[in-house]
Design a protein around this motif. Structure first.
Motif, PDB file in Angstrom:
ATOM      1  N   TRP A   3      40.642  51.133  52.138  1.00  0.00           N
ATOM      2  CA  TRP A   3      39.690  50.620  51.165  1.00  0.00           C
ATOM      3  C   TRP A   3      39.427  51.635  50.051  1.00  0.00           C
ATOM      4  N   SER A   4      39.354  52.930  50.406  1.00  0.00           N
ATOM      5  CA  SER A   4      39.119  53.968  49.398  1.00  0.00           C
ATOM      6  C   SER A   4      40.261  54.024  48.380  1.00  0.00           C
ATOM      7  N   GLU A   5      41.459  53.661  48.798  1.00  0.00           N
ATOM      8  CA  GLU A   5      42.591  53.609  47.882  1.00  0.00           C
ATOM      9  C   GLU A   5      42.589  52.324  47.065  1.00  0.00           C
ATOM     10  N   MET A   6      42.112  51.237  47.677  1.00  0.00           N
ATOM     11  CA  MET A   6      42.072  49.951  46.988  1.00  0.00           C
ATOM     12  C   MET A   6      40.991  49.899  45.906  1.00  0.00           C
ATOM     13  N   GLN A   7      39.849  50.490  46.191  1.00  0.00           N
ATOM     14  CA  GLN A   7      38.673  50.309  45.337  1.00  0.00           C
ATOM     15  C   GLN A   7      38.910  50.660  43.869  1.00  0.00           C
ATOM     16  N   PRO A   8      39.453  51.842  43.556  1.00  0.00           N
ATOM     17  CA  PRO A   8      39.675  52.128  42.125  1.00  0.00           C
ATOM     18  C   PRO A   8      40.673  51.177  41.465  1.00  0.00           C
ATOM     19  N   LEU A   9      41.682  50.738  42.205  1.00  0.00           N
ATOM     20  CA  LEU A   9      42.668  49.803  41.665  1.00  0.00           C
ATOM     21  C   LEU A   9      42.026  48.454  41.367  1.00  0.00           C
ATOM     22  N   LEU A  10      41.207  47.980  42.309  1.00  0.00           N
ATOM     23  CA  LEU A  10      40.548  46.687  42.136  1.00  0.00           C
ATOM     24  C   LEU A  10      39.504  46.744  41.025  1.00  0.00           C
ATOM     25  N   THR A  11      38.791  47.863  40.930  1.00  0.00           N
ATOM     26  CA  THR A  11      37.788  48.024  39.879  1.00  0.00           C
ATOM     27  C   THR A  11      38.438  48.007  38.510  1.00  0.00           C
ATOM     28  N   GLN A  12      39.513  48.778  38.352  1.00  0.00           N
ATOM     29  CA  GLN A  12      40.221  48.814  37.076  1.00  0.00           C
ATOM     30  C   GLN A  12      40.852  47.464  36.753  1.00  0.00           C
ATOM     31  N   GLY A  13      41.414  46.818  37.768  1.00  0.00           N
ATOM     32  CA  GLY A  13      42.023  45.505  37.566  1.00  0.00           C
ATOM     33  C   GLY A  13      41.005  44.468  37.128  1.00  0.00           C
ATOM     34  N   THR A  14      39.818  44.492  37.743  1.00  0.00           N
ATOM     35  CA  THR A  14      38.757  43.555  37.371  1.00  0.00           C
ATOM     36  C   THR A  14      38.289  43.806  35.951  1.00  0.00           C
ATOM     37  N   TYR A  15      38.106  45.090  35.609  1.00  0.00           N
ATOM     38  CA  TYR A  15      37.681  45.446  34.248  1.00  0.00           C
ATOM     39  C   TYR A  15      38.708  44.963  33.217  1.00  0.00           C
ATOM     40  N   ASP A  16      39.987  45.241  33.477  1.00  0.00           N
ATOM     41  CA  ASP A  16      41.038  44.840  32.545  1.00  0.00           C
ATOM     42  C   ASP A  16      41.099  43.318  32.390  1.00  0.00           C
ATOM     43  N   THR A  17      40.932  42.596  33.500  1.00  0.00           N
ATOM     44  CA  THR A  17      40.949  41.135  33.448  1.00  0.00           C
ATOM     45  C   THR A  17      39.803  40.602  32.601  1.00  0.00           C
ATOM     46  N   LEU A  18      38.590  41.101  32.842  1.00  0.00           N
ATOM     47  CA  LEU A  18      37.425  40.660  32.079  1.00  0.00           C
ATOM     48  C   LEU A  18      37.557  41.044  30.608  1.00  0.00           C
ATOM     49  N   TYR A  19      38.103  42.218  30.350  1.00  0.00           N
ATOM     50  CA  TYR A  19      38.314  42.686  28.974  1.00  0.00           C
ATOM     51  C   TYR A  19      39.248  41.740  28.226  1.00  0.00           C
ATOM     52  N   GLU A 171      48.482  44.406  32.689  1.00  0.00           N
ATOM     53  CA  GLU A 171      47.453  45.000  33.551  1.00  0.00           C
ATOM     54  C   GLU A 171      46.545  43.898  34.099  1.00  0.00           C
ATOM     55  N   GLY A 172      45.378  44.258  34.595  1.00  0.00           N
ATOM     56  CA  GLY A 172      44.481  43.277  35.190  1.00  0.00           C
ATOM     57  C   GLY A 172      44.795  43.033  36.655  1.00  0.00           C
ATOM     58  N   LEU A 173      44.073  42.104  37.250  1.00  0.00           N
ATOM     59  CA  LEU A 173      44.244  41.816  38.675  1.00  0.00           C
ATOM     60  C   LEU A 173      45.619  41.231  38.972  1.00  0.00           C
ATOM     61  N   GLY A 174      46.187  40.478  38.025  1.00  0.00           N
ATOM     62  CA  GLY A 174      47.525  39.934  38.236  1.00  0.00           C
ATOM     63  C   GLY A 174      48.552  41.030  38.400  1.00  0.00           C
ATOM     64  N   SER A 175      48.457  42.040  37.545  1.00  0.00           N
ATOM     65  CA  SER A 175      49.374  43.181  37.630  1.00  0.00           C
ATOM     66  C   SER A 175      49.197  43.938  38.942  1.00  0.00           C
ATOM     67  N   LYS A 176      47.949  44.143  39.324  1.00  0.00           N
ATOM     68  CA  LYS A 176      47.675  44.872  40.574  1.00  0.00           C
ATOM     69  C   LYS A 176      48.189  44.078  41.773  1.00  0.00           C
ATOM     70  N   ALA A 177      48.038  42.761  41.738  1.00  0.00           N
ATOM     71  CA  ALA A 177      48.500  41.934  42.857  1.00  0.00           C
ATOM     72  C   ALA A 177      50.009  42.025  43.016  1.00  0.00           C
ATOM     73  N   VAL A 178      50.732  42.016  41.880  1.00  0.00           N
ATOM     74  CA  VAL A 178      52.190  42.089  41.943  1.00  0.00           C
ATOM     75  C   VAL A 178      52.653  43.476  42.374  1.00  0.00           C
ATOM     76  N   THR A 179      52.088  44.508  41.740  1.00  0.00           N
ATOM     77  CA  THR A 179      52.550  45.878  41.982  1.00  0.00           C
ATOM     78  C   THR A 179      52.181  46.389  43.363  1.00  0.00           C
ATOM     79  N   TYR A 180      50.919  46.203  43.744  1.00  0.00           N
ATOM     80  CA  TYR A 180      50.442  46.796  44.993  1.00  0.00           C
ATOM     81  C   TYR A 180      50.369  45.806  46.150  1.00  0.00           C
TER      82      TYR A 180
END
Length: 223
Positions: A3-19, A171-180
């Protein structure tokens, strides 16, 4: 992945998606609202009846709506690069997201404006009201609940578009879902990104529905 590894990725992905979604939604409203209004005003029997203009706008909107977003995304790479300086990253994705959503939103605006009671328009016309006055004082205020509903629908569509854009450098959550998630076979990460997208869509829908109800209630009270 912990979870500690996921959290920054998910936070950045959510921010990028909303942006991406919120900025492209703003551009979409600015571009799609006048197009939708013009589709009504220039139609047969409209206040600015002009068959040629109406047909041209209609064709442009229909072409924009018919193109699959992934194809539009690729086709707009030169234009996106010209506007932003690059075709990758969340800022670059605002361009194709907005271009893809403007025709969609324009049709929603057209539908909302057509629902306005024509008697109100005729009443303002009889008092000497100009076309801009009718648009600002009658059409847009009366159609506001439907317009807000259209914005809500457009936001949800843009979230789906942003997930596709993320898969090709946006970027965004879509990118994170594919990459990670997909490429590393991490089903847990994939499920969490999907859950986050569902939460975002649900929150936007709830806010939109609440706003529409409040506007409708205010309209009934005013009348």
């Amino acid at each position: 992945m912990t979870w500690s590894e996921m959290q920054p990725l998910l936070t950045q992905g959510t921010y990028d998606t909303l942006y991406m979604v919120l900025w492209s939604a703003l551009v979409t409203v600015v571009g799609g609202l006048p197009l939708g209004v013009l589709l009504v005003l220039t139609d047969k029997g409209g206040l600015l009846q002009n068959t040629v203009v109406n047909k041209v706008i209609g064709v442009i909107v229909n072409i924009g709506r018919s193109l699959p977003f992934i194809i539009l995304l690729i086709a707009l790479i030169p234009f996106t690069t010209w506007v932003v300086g690059t075709f990758i990253g969340p800022t670059a994705m605002i361009v194709p997201l907005a271009v893809g959503a403007i025709p969609f939103f324009a049709r929603l605006v057209e539908t909302a404006i057509r629902e306005v009671d024509h008697g109100l328009v005729e009443a303002v016309q009889s008092m000497g009201g100009s076309v801009p006055t009718i648009v600002r004082k009658v059409l847009l205020p009366q159609a506001l609940p439907s317009l807000v509903s259209g914005v809500t629908t457009t936001l949800i569509v843009l979230i789906g578009y942003s997930a596709m854009a993320g898969a090709v450098g946006g970027e965004g959550l879509g990118s994170k879902a594919v990459t990670y998630g997909f490429q590393r076979f991490d089903n847990q990460f994939m499920l969490i990104t999907v859950a986050l997208l569902i939460v975002i869509v649900t929150v936007i829908q709830l806010i939109g529905d609440l706003t529409v109800r409040l506007l409708a209630r205010r309209g009934r009270t005013a009348s």
